[in-house]
Design a protein around this motif. Structure first.
Motif: not given
Length: 101
Positions: A64-66, A87-92
């Protein structure tokens, strides 16, 4: 200026049935986003290390880690780092929201 709470050189434990199997040291860890940021030096571009990094990332993603990886020299462009983090946090966030529907 951005205020982001993070941990430096943070140990991430991989456990199975309440037993620690192994652990990794994350260069930076942002607990609120479960985000690991790695700064990769030159040796990460070797074939052997690249394979190890991919296996490590795959295992951590299963937990579950990004994960974001940057080259060491990317620290001189903090806007790039913040943009990719955002971008990554928003996408997730959007993916989780969409998956719930």
């Amino acid at each position: 200026s951005q205020n982001i709470n993070y941990e430096f050189q943070y140990p991430i434990y991989i456990s199975q049935k309440q037993k620690i199997e192994k652990f990794y040291i994350a260069d930076f860890y942002i607990p609120t986003a479960k985000l690991i940021i790695e700064l990769d030096g030159e040796y990460h571009s070797t074939n052997a290390q690249s394979i190890k990094d991919k296996l490590r990332d795959k295992e951590l993603k299963k937990k579950g880690f990004l994960i974001l990886r940057f080259k060491n020299e990317d620290v001189y462009t903090p806007k790039l780092i913040l943009l990719r983090m955002n971008n990554l946090i928003t996408e997730q966030f959007l993916k989780k929201r969409y998956d719930r529907k």
